[in-house]
Design a protein around this motif. Structure first.
Motif, mmCIF file in Angstrom:
data_model
loop_
_atom_site.group_PDB
_atom_site.id
_atom_site.type_symbol
_atom_site.label_atom_id
_atom_site.label_comp_id
_atom_site.label_asym_id
_atom_site.label_seq_id
_atom_site.Cartn_x
_atom_site.Cartn_y
_atom_site.Cartn_z
ATOM 1 N N VAL A 1 39.744 36.251 44.544
ATOM 2 C CA VAL A 1 41.051 36.714 45.000
ATOM 3 C C VAL A 1 41.749 35.509 45.616
ATOM 4 N N ASP A 2 43.084 35.387 45.386
ATOM 5 C CA ASP A 2 43.806 34.267 45.987
ATOM 6 C C ASP A 2 44.522 34.724 47.252
ATOM 7 N N GLY A 3 45.261 33.818 47.858
ATOM 8 C CA GLY A 3 45.907 34.112 49.128
ATOM 9 C C GLY A 3 46.972 35.181 49.057
ATOM 10 N N GLU A 4 47.465 35.475 47.853
ATOM 11 C CA GLU A 4 48.496 36.496 47.695
ATOM 12 C C GLU A 4 47.922 37.840 47.258
ATOM 13 N N GLY A 5 46.609 37.896 47.119
ATOM 14 C CA GLY A 5 45.977 39.159 46.749
ATOM 15 C C GLY A 5 45.736 39.340 45.267
ATOM 16 N N ASN A 6 46.075 38.326 44.464
ATOM 17 C CA ASN A 6 45.810 38.427 43.032
ATOM 18 C C ASN A 6 44.310 38.268 42.785
ATOM 19 N N PHE A 7 43.733 39.164 41.995
ATOM 20 C CA PHE A 7 42.292 39.131 41.791
ATOM 21 C C PHE A 7 41.930 39.034 40.310
ATOM 22 N N GLY A 8 40.691 38.615 40.072
ATOM 23 C CA GLY A 8 40.087 38.644 38.746
ATOM 24 C C GLY A 8 38.681 39.189 38.878
ATOM 25 N N ALA A 9 38.225 39.925 37.874
ATOM 26 C CA ALA A 9 36.896 40.538 37.947
ATOM 27 C C ALA A 9 36.275 40.638 36.562
ATOM 28 N N LEU A 10 34.995 40.826 36.532
ATOM 29 C CA LEU A 10 34.157 41.078 35.348
ATOM 30 C C LEU A 10 33.897 39.850 34.469
#
Length: 431
Positions: free
Chosen positions: A240-249
């Motif tokens: 997750v970055d500082g702005e709340g954007n996430f990546g998963a799996l």
């Protein structure tokens, strides 16, 4: 009386010579084939050692070392630069983001690959490693099978044959938007055998098909299709970055029946806890079982994209803090920063998020756009004792090396659960 003839002796010698020629030509053919095979294998190994894309950070001196007998020619704003890729090459980038082209030739003569060099701003993310509950709603409803059924007279009926296909998305029913499986079944139940106009999406193309439902043996109107409208499960948040954007799996969510990447209508992330672990064994994949309450109060984020590189969206950072999870910001490591050897993966077992020791055993630089760029071996005794290695539910566990986030776990080898694959983190960041 037996008589020797000079002519016969001559013919015998000639036959022997012809046989020798055949044998020589045979061995020459084998030798040529072996040479071609060796050259082809060597060319492929070199091709696989050089990525199609190289990403660099602005205002840095960064090293590339692909260890191939090739030369590179790079066109920059200051002219053309030549470099030998069999030894380390230091690249110094400026303050601006830019894209360059690098042409690679084997032995300086044979064209090998055209490489795109992207100079990007500094990327920092927080490696996660905690479990997430996933709910994915498709666009409309997805057709996962087309078949037949018997009507009240025992006749075989196939209303959707040659009209609908596995993998189609039904978006509308007589111009009424299809929002889910339950609604679609309700519309179908109201049908009295009249023709229906279906709006569908097939391979990204919108089409319209007319289907006439028929009664089955129970007197219900059917189209002879099996449909699905959502997918649910447990995975691991990668970053997750500082702005709340996430990546998963690290890989996309596919339909279990069709194997197709599911097209996202909407999706949510839920807080979850791991409540059970099934240990992996030779030929039997292990699994993390999570407890998920699909309630609005447990939603911690929104899924906005389902791609071959993972699922992506926006995380609620306030809810993350409320849950007591605090993550440190770390630098991103690109392909050329990774080396075979010791690394760690972050995962959550028994409700404890921690780093476990692994080894990166192989790096496939040419695996551009794939999620098997890294080969992994779990070496941590504790993790091997708990899970046997990599198990289902660990997909997305971030991989760290030399203090940088370099990838995420994506697959396990079913016959060797201590081994698996990972995706380069840069594929997730730009995918």
């Amino acid at each position: 009386m037996i008589e020797n003839s000079g002519d016969n002796i001559f013919r015998y010698s000639e036959d022997q010579e012809n046989m020798r020629k055949v044998i020589r030509n045979f061995y020459k053919g084998i030798f040529a084939a072996v040479c071609v095979g060796v050259l082809a294998a060597g060319w492929y190994l070199c091709y696989d050692s050089v990525p199609s894309q190289v990403r660099l950070t602005t205002q840095r001196e960064q090293q590339m070392h692909f260890k191939v007998p090739a030369s590179a020619s790079i066109e920059t704003g200051q002219g053309r630069m030549e470099a030998a890729l069999y030894r380390p090459v230091t690249m110094k980038t400026g303050i601006s983001e830019a894209t360059y082209q690098m042409d690679v030739k084997l032995l300086g003569l044979i064209p090998l690959k055209s490489v795109e060099i992207q100079v990007m701003g500094e990327r920092n993310v927080s490696a996660a490693g905690f479990p997430i509950g996933i709910f994915l709603k498709t666009k409309g409803v997805m057709v996962v099978g087309v078949g037949s059924f018997n009507d009240s007279d025992g006749a075989v009926r196939e209303p959707s044959k040659n009209r609908l296909a596995e993998g189609d998305y039904i978006l509308s029913y007589n111009d009424v938007e299809v929002t889910g499986k339950k609604q679609f079944m309700s519309l179908l139940a109201e049908n009295q055998g009249t023709e229906v106009l279906l709006g569908i999406e097939r391979d990204g193309v919108y089409l319209e098909e007319r289907v006439t439902p028929a009664k089955n043996q129970n007197g219900e109107y059917k189209m002879g299709i099996w449909i699905r409208d959502n997918a649910q499960g447990v995975g691991t948040l990668t970053f997750v970055d500082g702005e709340g954007n996430f990546g998963a799996l690290g890989h996309g969510i596919t339909d279990s029946d069709t194997g197709e990447l599911m097209e996202l209508g909407r999706g949510s992330l839920y807080g979850t806890k791991i409540v059970a672990v099934r240990k992996g064994a030779d030929g039997v994949p292990g699994e993390l079982t999570g407890m998920i309450e699909y309630d609005d109060k447990n939603v911690i984020g929104e899924i906005t994209r389902n791609t071959p590189y993972g699922i992506f969206g926006r995380l609620d950072l306030e809810k993350l803090k409320e849950s007591g999870i605090y993550l440190e910001t770390q630098e991103v490591g690109f392909k050329q920063d990774i080396h075979p050897g010791k690394a760690t993966m972050i995962s959550t077992i028994n409700d404890e998020m921690k780093e476990y020791e692994i080894e990166i055993t192989a790096i496939h630089m040419g695996n551009d756009g794939g999620n098997k760029g890294l080969e992994l071996l779990v070496t941590d005794d504790e993790l091997l004792s708990l899970t046997g290695g990599i198990v289902q539910g660990m997909s997305g566990s971030p991989i760290l090396q030399d203090g940088k986030v370099v990838g995420a776990v994506t697959h396990v080898l079913v016959n060797a659960p201590e081994k698996g694959y990972g995706i380069f983190i840069e594929e997730m960041l730009v995918g």
